[in-house]
Design an enzyme around this catalytic site. Structure first.
Site, PDB file in Angstrom:
ATOM      1  N   HIS A  81       0.827  -1.223   0.000  1.00 42.88           N
ATOM      2  CA  HIS A  81       0.000   0.000   0.000  1.00 42.88           C
ATOM      3  C   HIS A  81       0.857   1.268   0.000  1.00 42.88           C
ATOM      4  O   HIS A  81       1.900   1.324   0.645  1.00 42.88           O
ATOM      5  CB  HIS A  81      -0.961  -0.004   1.198  1.00 42.88           C
ATOM      6  CG  HIS A  81      -2.118  -0.947   1.008  1.00 42.88           C
ATOM      7  ND1 HIS A  81      -2.842  -1.460   2.060  1.00 42.88           N
ATOM      8  CD2 HIS A  81      -2.670  -1.464  -0.121  1.00 42.88           C
ATOM      9  CE1 HIS A  81      -3.804  -2.256   1.589  1.00 42.88           C
ATOM     10  NE2 HIS A  81      -3.710  -2.275   0.268  1.00 42.88           N
TER      11      HIS A  81
ATOM     12  N   ASP B  83      -0.040  -3.517   9.118  1.00 42.71           N
ATOM     13  CA  ASP B  83      -1.503  -3.558   9.098  1.00 42.71           C
ATOM     14  C   ASP B  83      -2.036  -4.981   9.258  1.00 42.71           C
ATOM     15  O   ASP B  83      -3.124  -5.308   8.788  1.00 42.71           O
ATOM     16  CB  ASP B  83      -2.036  -2.917   7.811  1.00 42.71           C
ATOM     17  CG  ASP B  83      -1.609  -1.451   7.683  1.00 42.71           C
ATOM     18  OD1 ASP B  83      -0.990  -0.914   8.631  1.00 42.71           O
ATOM     19  OD2 ASP B  83      -1.874  -0.850   6.631  1.00 42.71           O
TER      20      ASP B  83
ATOM     21  N   HIS C 148      -4.829  -8.521   5.383  1.00 39.02           N
ATOM     22  CA  HIS C 148      -5.049  -7.131   4.946  1.00 39.02           C
ATOM     23  C   HIS C 148      -4.730  -7.036   3.449  1.00 39.02           C
ATOM     24  O   HIS C 148      -5.526  -6.544   2.659  1.00 39.02           O
ATOM     25  CB  HIS C 148      -4.142  -6.234   5.779  1.00 39.02           C
ATOM     26  CG  HIS C 148      -4.125  -4.792   5.402  1.00 39.02           C
ATOM     27  ND1 HIS C 148      -5.202  -3.962   5.569  1.00 39.02           N
ATOM     28  CD2 HIS C 148      -3.142  -4.023   4.878  1.00 39.02           C
ATOM     29  CE1 HIS C 148      -4.883  -2.741   5.160  1.00 39.02           C
ATOM     30  NE2 HIS C 148      -3.635  -2.746   4.727  1.00 39.02           N
TER      31      HIS C 148
ATOM     32  N   ASP D  10       0.695   4.059   1.455  1.00 44.01           N
ATOM     33  CA  ASP D  10       1.045   4.714   2.721  1.00 44.01           C
ATOM     34  C   ASP D  10       2.136   3.944   3.481  1.00 44.01           C
ATOM     35  O   ASP D  10       2.470   4.302   4.613  1.00 44.01           O
ATOM     36  CB  ASP D  10      -0.198   4.925   3.600  1.00 44.01           C
ATOM     37  CG  ASP D  10      -0.880   3.631   4.008  1.00 44.01           C
ATOM     38  OD1 ASP D  10      -1.039   2.739   3.163  1.00 44.01           O
ATOM     39  OD2 ASP D  10      -1.246   3.509   5.195  1.00 44.01           O
ATOM     40  N   HIS D  11       2.696   2.915   2.858  1.00 45.02           N
ATOM     41  CA  HIS D  11       3.838   2.213   3.451  1.00 45.02           C
ATOM     42  C   HIS D  11       5.079   2.248   2.562  1.00 45.02           C
ATOM     43  O   HIS D  11       6.155   1.844   2.996  1.00 45.02           O
ATOM     44  CB  HIS D  11       3.451   0.766   3.806  1.00 45.02           C
ATOM     45  CG  HIS D  11       2.343   0.713   4.817  1.00 45.02           C
ATOM     46  ND1 HIS D  11       2.555   0.422   6.145  1.00 45.02           N
ATOM     47  CD2 HIS D  11       1.016   1.005   4.700  1.00 45.02           C
ATOM     48  CE1 HIS D  11       1.402   0.508   6.795  1.00 45.02           C
ATOM     49  NE2 HIS D  11       0.448   0.864   5.945  1.00 45.02           N
TER      50      HIS D  11
ATOM     51  N   HIS E   6      -0.257   2.047  12.329  1.00 46.00           N
ATOM     52  CA  HIS E   6      -1.143   3.223  12.350  1.00 46.00           C
ATOM     53  C   HIS E   6      -1.559   3.599  13.765  1.00 46.00           C
ATOM     54  O   HIS E   6      -1.680   2.734  14.633  1.00 46.00           O
ATOM     55  CB  HIS E   6      -2.435   2.950  11.561  1.00 46.00           C
ATOM     56  CG  HIS E   6      -2.233   2.860  10.091  1.00 46.00           C
ATOM     57  ND1 HIS E   6      -2.327   3.938   9.266  1.00 46.00           N
ATOM     58  CD2 HIS E   6      -1.930   1.809   9.299  1.00 46.00           C
ATOM     59  CE1 HIS E   6      -2.101   3.569   8.008  1.00 46.00           C
ATOM     60  NE2 HIS E   6      -1.852   2.267   7.997  1.00 46.00           N
TER      61      HIS E   6
HETATM   62 FE    FE Z   1      -1.527   1.240   6.165  1.00 46.25          FE
HETATM   63 ZN    ZN Z   2      -2.174  -1.156   4.257  1.00 44.44          ZN
END
Ligand code: FE
Ligand code: ZN
Length: 255
Positions: free
Chosen positions: A58, A133, A114, A60-61, A171
């Site tokens: 993802h 996650d 996930h 955001d990683h 997160h």
């Molecule tokens: Fe994330």
């Molecule tokens: Zn993620």
């Protein structure tokens, strides 16, 4: 503590982790949500960045990877199975592989759910696991790609680590997770105490990540599918743990 772990807030609610292994002066990063806060921390300390460990694909990683590699020439480690959708990898790993951060050895765990291909890095000697996650503080990641059975198997692997393990997740979702956890496990005194601490910590702008595995085992409803009180409340006394987990996850999705 065999390595130092710095928790770096990134974007609106992500965490990255910088590991410093002092005996070899090796510096590693787990996930790269954005380069700027990570570069700032490295510069503050006069550190380079040897390694970047990626948990899943993802944005955001991984969005900070290219800039960090350009700045530091770091080697990037990620899941072989996800090489096609991760930034270019120097070291491709799968479940059971070992990685080195200086003198520390980490185990690669497949924690799909996930995403399929999500990995975690467990350092038994340092008693730290980087779960992003998969297992989160009082929660677990939403099942975007995997099935409940798969996530339950992943969480069960993490639950079997040393209870003293520090859980470094991806997160700051803990306050929202806490509101949900109380609906599933309202009689749990350890959970109520933890929720109290979480509210106070967040009110001061503090981080609720990392946590410890023993706290998660005692309070995280996604690890507690075997708990008789939770099962009775859900009317699922005879269901399998994976089925109870699936129901809790489905309730969280609707919460
Ligand atoms: Fe994330
Ligand atoms: Zn993620």
């Amino acid at each position: 503590m065999p390595f130092d772990i710095l928790t770096i807030p990134c974007l609106s609610d992500n965490y990255a982790f910088i590991l410093h292994e002092p005996s070899t002066d090796t510096v590693a990063l787990v996930d790269a949500p954005s380069a700027a806060p990570i570069r700032a921390e490295l510069e503050n300390r006069g550190w380079k960045l040897d390694l970047i460990l990626l948990t899943h694909h993802h944005d955001d990683h991984i969005d900070g990877v290219a800039e960090l590699v350009a700045a530091y020439g770091s080697k990037v480690i990620g899941a072989a199975a996800d090489a096609h959708r991760l930034p270019p990898l120097d070291i491709k790993v799968s479940e059971g592989d070992k990685i080195k951060v200086g003198a520390e050895t980490g185990d690669v765990l497949d924690v799909s759910g996930h995403t399929v291909g999500h990995i975690a890095f467990s350092f038994p000697q340092a008693k730290a696991v980087f779960t992003a996650d998969s297992l989160m503080a009082l929660g677990c990641g939403r099942l975007f790609e995997g099935k409940p059975d798969q996530m339950w198997a992943s969480l069960s692997k993490l639950a079997a680590l040393d209870p003293g393990t520090t859980v470094c997740s991806g997160h700051e979702y803990t306050e929202a997770n806490a509101r949900f956890a109380l609906t599933v496990d309202p009689e749990n005194a350890a959970l109520r105490d933890r929720v109290d601490w979480i509210s106070k910590t967040r009110a001061k702008g503090g981080f609720t990540v990392p946590s410890t595995l023993s706290e998660e085992l005692a309070t995280n409803p996604f690890l507690r599918a075997g708990d008789p009180a939770i099962r009775a409340d859900l009317g699922m006394a005879d269901a399998s743990d994976a089925e109870v987990f699936a129901e809790i996850r489905a309730r969280k999705d609707r919460f």
